[in-house]
Design a protein around this motif. Structure first.
Motif, PDB file in Angstrom:
ATOM      1  N   LEU A  94     -43.247 -26.890  12.497  1.00  0.00           N
ATOM      2  CA  LEU A  94     -42.372 -26.834  13.664  1.00  0.00           C
ATOM      3  C   LEU A  94     -41.752 -25.444  13.750  1.00  0.00           C
ATOM      4  O   LEU A  94     -41.451 -24.820  12.728  1.00  0.00           O
ATOM      5  CB  LEU A  94     -41.250 -27.870  13.565  1.00  0.00           C
ATOM      6  CG  LEU A  94     -41.652 -29.349  13.576  1.00  0.00           C
ATOM      7  CD1 LEU A  94     -40.444 -30.214  13.248  1.00  0.00           C
ATOM      8  CD2 LEU A  94     -42.240 -29.733  14.935  1.00  0.00           C
ATOM      9  N   TYR A  95     -41.542 -24.993  14.980  1.00  0.00           N
ATOM     10  CA  TYR A  95     -40.884 -23.717  15.214  1.00  0.00           C
ATOM     11  C   TYR A  95     -39.695 -23.944  16.134  1.00  0.00           C
ATOM     12  O   TYR A  95     -39.816 -24.632  17.159  1.00  0.00           O
ATOM     13  CB  TYR A  95     -41.862 -22.715  15.838  1.00  0.00           C
ATOM     14  CG  TYR A  95     -41.241 -21.425  16.284  1.00  0.00           C
ATOM     15  CD1 TYR A  95     -40.499 -20.646  15.399  1.00  0.00           C
ATOM     16  CD2 TYR A  95     -41.392 -20.964  17.587  1.00  0.00           C
ATOM     17  CE1 TYR A  95     -39.921 -19.455  15.805  1.00  0.00           C
ATOM     18  CE2 TYR A  95     -40.824 -19.773  18.005  1.00  0.00           C
ATOM     19  CZ  TYR A  95     -40.085 -19.018  17.107  1.00  0.00           C
ATOM     20  OH  TYR A  95     -39.506 -17.841  17.513  1.00  0.00           O
ATOM     21  N   ALA A  96     -38.542 -23.395  15.753  1.00  0.00           N
ATOM     22  CA  ALA A  96     -37.315 -23.567  16.526  1.00  0.00           C
ATOM     23  C   ALA A  96     -36.790 -22.220  16.990  1.00  0.00           C
ATOM     24  O   ALA A  96     -36.914 -21.204  16.297  1.00  0.00           O
ATOM     25  CB  ALA A  96     -36.255 -24.280  15.695  1.00  0.00           C
ATOM     26  N   PHE A  97     -36.170 -22.231  18.171  1.00  0.00           N
ATOM     27  CA  PHE A  97     -35.579 -21.028  18.756  1.00  0.00           C
ATOM     28  C   PHE A  97     -34.265 -21.427  19.410  1.00  0.00           C
ATOM     29  O   PHE A  97     -34.093 -22.578  19.835  1.00  0.00           O
ATOM     30  CB  PHE A  97     -36.538 -20.428  19.797  1.00  0.00           C
ATOM     31  CG  PHE A  97     -36.333 -18.967  20.081  1.00  0.00           C
ATOM     32  CD1 PHE A  97     -36.709 -18.000  19.159  1.00  0.00           C
ATOM     33  CD2 PHE A  97     -35.790 -18.546  21.289  1.00  0.00           C
ATOM     34  CE1 PHE A  97     -36.542 -16.646  19.426  1.00  0.00           C
ATOM     35  CE2 PHE A  97     -35.612 -17.196  21.572  1.00  0.00           C
ATOM     36  CZ  PHE A  97     -35.997 -16.246  20.635  1.00  0.00           C
ATOM     37  N   GLN A  98     -33.350 -20.477  19.486  1.00  0.00           N
ATOM     38  CA  GLN A  98     -32.023 -20.766  20.008  1.00  0.00           C
ATOM     39  C   GLN A  98     -31.980 -20.707  21.531  1.00  0.00           C
ATOM     40  O   GLN A  98     -32.502 -19.758  22.132  1.00  0.00           O
ATOM     41  CB  GLN A  98     -31.015 -19.755  19.459  1.00  0.00           C
ATOM     42  CG  GLN A  98     -30.916 -19.703  17.949  1.00  0.00           C
ATOM     43  CD  GLN A  98     -30.496 -21.027  17.370  1.00  0.00           C
ATOM     44  OE1 GLN A  98     -31.199 -21.589  16.543  1.00  0.00           O
ATOM     45  NE2 GLN A  98     -29.368 -21.538  17.839  1.00  0.00           N
ATOM     46  N   LEU A  99     -31.315 -21.658  22.162  1.00  0.00           N
ATOM     47  CA  LEU A  99     -31.077 -21.598  23.599  1.00  0.00           C
ATOM     48  C   LEU A  99     -30.316 -20.326  23.952  1.00  0.00           C
ATOM     49  O   LEU A  99     -30.634 -19.647  24.942  1.00  0.00           O
ATOM     50  CB  LEU A  99     -30.296 -22.826  24.060  1.00  0.00           C
ATOM     51  CG  LEU A  99     -29.906 -22.852  25.541  1.00  0.00           C
ATOM     52  CD1 LEU A  99     -31.140 -22.876  26.432  1.00  0.00           C
ATOM     53  CD2 LEU A  99     -28.999 -24.050  25.836  1.00  0.00           C
ATOM     54  N   ALA A 100     -29.316 -19.976  23.147  1.00  0.00           N
ATOM     55  CA  ALA A 100     -28.520 -18.774  23.417  1.00  0.00           C
ATOM     56  C   ALA A 100     -29.382 -17.523  23.405  1.00  0.00           C
ATOM     57  O   ALA A 100     -29.147 -16.581  24.177  1.00  0.00           O
ATOM     58  CB  ALA A 100     -27.394 -18.650  22.393  1.00  0.00           C
ATOM     59  N   ASP A 101     -30.396 -17.491  22.543  1.00  0.00           N
ATOM     60  CA  ASP A 101     -31.265 -16.318  22.484  1.00  0.00           C
ATOM     61  C   ASP A 101     -32.207 -16.267  23.677  1.00  0.00           C
ATOM     62  O   ASP A 101     -32.523 -15.177  24.187  1.00  0.00           O
ATOM     63  CB  ASP A 101     -32.039 -16.308  21.168  1.00  0.00           C
ATOM     64  CG  ASP A 101     -31.132 -16.083  19.970  1.00  0.00           C
ATOM     65  OD1 ASP A 101     -30.073 -15.444  20.143  1.00  0.00           O
ATOM     66  OD2 ASP A 101     -31.469 -16.552  18.873  1.00  0.00           O
ATOM     67  N   LEU A 102     -32.681 -17.414  24.150  1.00  0.00           N
ATOM     68  CA  LEU A 102     -33.463 -17.425  25.387  1.00  0.00           C
ATOM     69  C   LEU A 102     -32.635 -16.893  26.556  1.00  0.00           C
ATOM     70  O   LEU A 102     -33.121 -16.101  27.372  1.00  0.00           O
ATOM     71  CB  LEU A 102     -33.942 -18.843  25.706  1.00  0.00           C
ATOM     72  CG  LEU A 102     -35.070 -19.410  24.848  1.00  0.00           C
ATOM     73  CD1 LEU A 102     -35.324 -20.872  25.215  1.00  0.00           C
ATOM     74  CD2 LEU A 102     -36.358 -18.600  25.027  1.00  0.00           C
ATOM     75  N   LEU A 103     -31.384 -17.315  26.625  1.00  0.00           N
ATOM     76  CA  LEU A 103     -30.508 -16.851  27.702  1.00  0.00           C
ATOM     77  C   LEU A 103     -30.228 -15.353  27.577  1.00  0.00           C
ATOM     78  O   LEU A 103     -30.217 -14.625  28.580  1.00  0.00           O
ATOM     79  CB  LEU A 103     -29.202 -17.640  27.690  1.00  0.00           C
ATOM     80  CG  LEU A 103     -29.325 -19.142  27.966  1.00  0.00           C
ATOM     81  CD1 LEU A 103     -27.971 -19.831  27.804  1.00  0.00           C
ATOM     82  CD2 LEU A 103     -29.884 -19.399  29.357  1.00  0.00           C
ATOM     83  N   SER A 104     -30.028 -14.891  26.352  1.00  0.00           N
ATOM     84  CA  SER A 104     -29.758 -13.472  26.138  1.00  0.00           C
ATOM     85  C   SER A 104     -30.955 -12.617  26.525  1.00  0.00           C
ATOM     86  O   SER A 104     -30.816 -11.595  27.225  1.00  0.00           O
ATOM     87  CB  SER A 104     -29.393 -13.238  24.668  1.00  0.00           C
ATOM     88  OG  SER A 104     -29.200 -11.865  24.405  1.00  0.00           O
TER      89      SER A 104
END
Length: 261
Positions: A94-104
């Motif tokens: 699984l790979y996870a990424f931050q919502l805040a980083d997508l927005l940034s």
């Protein structure tokens, strides 16, 4: 409260804060517990063409799904993984990424990046997987996962985001790579599931630390060595080579930005 903000080690040489360590079958007794939420669960249903001169095809185009998905030790059942030489497998299930980083990144690139746009299976909020400790164990819905390391960007990500030139070094400098997980207990999960930290190793080496080391910071080798027992085999082998090279007076451990793991 983030899942690991109290345990991170600054790759630039800053200090660390202490955090509790739990019984593996229970929640962390100090400074953690319920830590965040899964905003979106994302899978690739179709294969897209890869970047010119790169891989021929890719499963990076992941889209949010509704309802529960089943997760086994290979990842989300039904998710397409194409380039299995560097993606997927039990240590990158699984790979996870931050919502805040997508927005940034959306703001910085003037391009809307929705959940799944980084090729992540899990878009997270309220828990920072970049600051998770290597070997940290989380419960997400009915699934127990273990943090194994950072995503190392290749040419596919900047191509998918419509970026040219030296974007990979720019991504590396941000120090927000997202995290890979192994699945320790299969089960089901869905968007809205809480993320609960179950166990945090006391070596305090974070995903961000390993990312900095892999992207060309060999001076971090002694720090990364503290996490050797929690590293997956490929990273453990790379660490052994780095230690041997350092002992012999060479310079190894990291890699040029943009190369494959």
């Amino acid at each position: 409260m983030t899942g690991s903000s109290s345990t991170s080690t600054d790759p630039a040489g800053g200090g660390t804060d202490s955090a509790g360590v739990a019984d593996p079958d229970g929640a962390v007794s100090s400074g953690a517990g319920s830590a965040g939420v899964v905003v979106s669960v994302n899978v690739a249903r179709t294969i897209v063409d890869g970047p010119p001169g790169g891989v021929e095809s890719s499963g990076i185009d992941k889209r949010p799904v509704t309802g529960a998905v089943h997760v086994d030790d290979g990842g989300i059942v039904g998710d397409l993984v194409v380039n299995t030489a560097v993606h997927g497998g039990i240590h990158q299930a699984l790979y996870a990424f931050q919502l805040a980083d997508l927005l940034s990144w959306s703001t910085e690139l003037d391009r809307q990046l929705s959940p799944g746009a980084a090729g992540e299976n899990l878009t997270l909020d309220g828990v920072d997987c970049n600051l998770a400790v290597i070997g940290e164990r989380w419960r997400i819905g009915g699934v127990v996962v273990r943090v194994t390391g950072p995503r190392i960007p290749c040419r596919t990500l900047p191509w998918f985001w419509g970026q040219e030139g030296r974007f990979v070094p720019r991504f590396a400098a941000a120090g927000r790579p997202g995290a890979y997980f192994a699945v320790e207990r299969p089960g089901s999960m869905c968007a809205g599931a809480e993320v609960e930290v179950l166990h945090r190793p006391d070596h305090e080496v974070t995903v961000r630390d390993v990312f900095a080391w892999r992207m060309g910071r060999p001076e971090l080798t002694p720090l990364i060595s503290r996490a050797v027992d929690d590293l997956p085999p490929k990273l453990r082998d790379r660490l052994a080579r780095a230690v041997a090279t350092t002992t012999s007076g060479g310079d190894d451990g990291g890699q040029p930005a943009g190369s494959e793991p």
